[in-house]
Structures are given as C-alpha cells and as structure tokens.
Design an enzyme around this catalytic site. Structure first.
Site, mmCIF file in Angstrom:
data_model
loop_
_atom_site.group_PDB
_atom_site.id
_atom_site.type_symbol
_atom_site.label_atom_id
_atom_site.label_comp_id
_atom_site.label_asym_id
_atom_site.label_seq_id
_atom_site.Cartn_x
_atom_site.Cartn_y
_atom_site.Cartn_z
ATOM 1 C CG HIS A 15 -5.917 -9.623 3.132
ATOM 2 N ND1 HIS A 15 -6.861 -9.990 2.207
ATOM 3 C CD2 HIS A 15 -5.583 -8.347 2.822
ATOM 4 C CE1 HIS A 15 -7.090 -8.983 1.378
ATOM 5 N NE2 HIS A 15 -6.321 -7.978 1.737
ATOM 6 C CE1 TYR A 30 7.919 -12.691 9.438
ATOM 7 C CE2 TYR A 30 6.377 -13.505 11.082
ATOM 8 C CZ TYR A 30 7.060 -12.466 10.496
ATOM 9 O OH TYR A 30 6.886 -11.190 10.964
ATOM 10 C CG HIS A 72 -5.400 1.009 -3.395
ATOM 11 N ND1 HIS A 72 -4.567 0.828 -2.305
ATOM 12 C CD2 HIS A 72 -6.323 0.011 -3.328
ATOM 13 C CE1 HIS A 72 -4.965 -0.216 -1.610
ATOM 14 N NE2 HIS A 72 -6.035 -0.741 -2.207
ATOM 15 N NE ARG A 102 -3.444 -3.904 -0.947
ATOM 16 C CZ ARG A 102 -2.815 -4.818 -0.196
ATOM 17 N NH1 ARG A 102 -1.507 -4.934 -0.270
ATOM 18 N NH2 ARG A 102 -3.494 -5.604 0.623
ATOM 19 N NE ARG A 149 -3.355 -2.412 2.888
ATOM 20 C CZ ARG A 149 -2.968 -3.594 3.356
ATOM 21 N NH1 ARG A 149 -1.697 -3.791 3.707
ATOM 22 N NH2 ARG A 149 -3.841 -4.577 3.484
#
Length: 244
Positions: free
Chosen positions: A196, A205, A171, A174, A64
């Site tokens: 999210h 990870y 945007h 993205r 973002r």
C-alpha cells in the site's frame, strides 16, 4: 461527488458543499472469507503441481495474482527466503498480456516468505520455471504465460476437490495472508508488506533491514509447522498401533 464539490469549495468556486447527507459517502464491503492454514494447503494440494506454489505464495506473502504471474527467476531470493515485487501482469481487452509498473512506489517491495516454503520454492524452480534469470516462475498449462482467465477453471476444480466453500476466490488468499500476518505486525509493517502507498518509499526497506518482515514470515512458518504437526498426528492415529 462530495469530494469533487469539496475541492470546489476549497477553490472558492462555490460557497458550500450541498452534498451533506451523513454517511452517504460510505458503503460497507462484505467481509471476505479467511482460510485456515490447513485449508490453504488443501487448496494447494488440489491444484496441478505447476500451480501448487502459486497458491502457497499467494497465501503466505499476500502477493496479488498479477504480481505472482509476473515474477521472474531473478525476483526469487532463496538465500534470504524473499521475493522482490517489481511489476504486475495485466491483460488487455484483446487478450494481450503485458507487465506494468506498480501503481505507486510502495508497490515495488521485497516480501519475505516462510522458510518452510523453501523446499517447495526450489522444487518449483527446478521443475516448472523457465530457464534464465528473466524466465517466468509461473506458467500456464501449455507452457505460455499464466493467464487469469484460464487459471480460473483450475481454481474452481481445486476448490471443489479440497472441499473449500464456493465463496472463496483466489484473491482471498491475499486477504488470508494479510490477516495472518497482522498478528504482531505494526500498521506500517503490514502496509509495507501489502504494497500500500506510503508517504516515503524508504519506509518500504527500513523494516526489512530491521528484520521485522522476516519475523512476520517466521510467524507464518510456525503456523505451517503447527498444521503439519496436527496432520502427522492425525495420520498416525488413523494408522493405529502395529500388531505384534
């Protein structure tokens, strides 16, 4: 209202939910435009040099604007071609800028970028980023912090110069990046890359360790190479054969 009253039903405050109109709690969001890789580069090349990498990273990492604006040198890992998202820039109504923590644990995440962007990343760090580990990667025109409101005019000028439809917002880069990355990525991998929320922060990870995020970035890189190959071929045709 339907959700609130459902909670009231669960708490036995009311016997039934009166909000029972089918479909009333749903609305359709207009589909945002998706740029081609060539259009992304046309936009990047139309920006001022200090903002070129901003456009490329927005498209090929899906970060973002606030996440990009808050990046520091220590968040950039050229060796592994990755960015570490730790914070996001926000602007108060008074115009004051500040960094805020991600909305959820999923917001703090490593995101790989295509290795094809490494020359651009290194050139930007050498030429435009503030010195020191905590120096901002991206700056405004006057050398201050990058500000969304000031950047908007630059974006509109570049969009016009690049010949990209006026419906495209920053945007949408993205949206473009997430759409391109979705090819071959699992839902969990894509959610992690996008930042999210997930039930367990460790999932952020796990896929990076397995190398799947690198594979996503490498696929984006292959799209860049394909676009550059077509561009080189087109330029060669325009030059034509040399006369003896």
């Amino acid at each position: 209202m339907r959700a609130i009253l459902n909670t009231a039903v669960d708490d036995e405050l009311i016997r039934r939910n009166p909000c029972r109109i089918k479909g009333a709690d749903r609305y359709d969001v207009p589909e945002r435009p998706v740029l081609t890789v060539a259009e992304v580069y046309a936009m990047a090349d139309s920006m001022a040099p200090r903002d070129r990498l901003l456009v490329l990273l927005a498209a090929f990492t899906g970060l973002r604007f606030g996440e990009l604006a808050s990046l520091r040198r220590r968040d950039v890992d050229p060796e592994n071609a990755a960015l570490m998202v730790r914070r996001s820039q926000a602007e108060m109504q008074t115009g004051a800028l500040f960094d805020k923590a991600p909305k959820s644990d999923a917001g703090a995440r490593p995101v790989a970028f295509p290795t094809e962007l490494l020359p651009d990343v290194k050139a930007h760090l050498d030429g435009f980023a503030v010195a020191g580990r905590d120096g901002h990667v991206f700056l405004g025109l006057q050398g201050g912090q990058l500000r969304r409101s000031n950047f908007r005019d630059d974006w509109i000028r570049a969009r016009t110069k690049a010949g990209v439809t006026a419906d495209v917002h920053f945007h949408d880069l993205r949206h473009t990046g997430n759409t391109l990355a979705a090819s071959g990525a699992s839902l969990r991998e894509l959610m992690t890359r996008m930042g999210h929320s997930t039930p367990r922060a460790a999932l952020i990870y796990q896929h990076v360790v397995s190398g799947r995020d690198r594979e996503i970035a490498d696929r984006l890189g292959s799209m860049i190479r394909e676009m550059e190959g077509r561009r080189a071929f087109r330029d060669g045709e325009q030059e034509g054969p040399l006369l003896s």
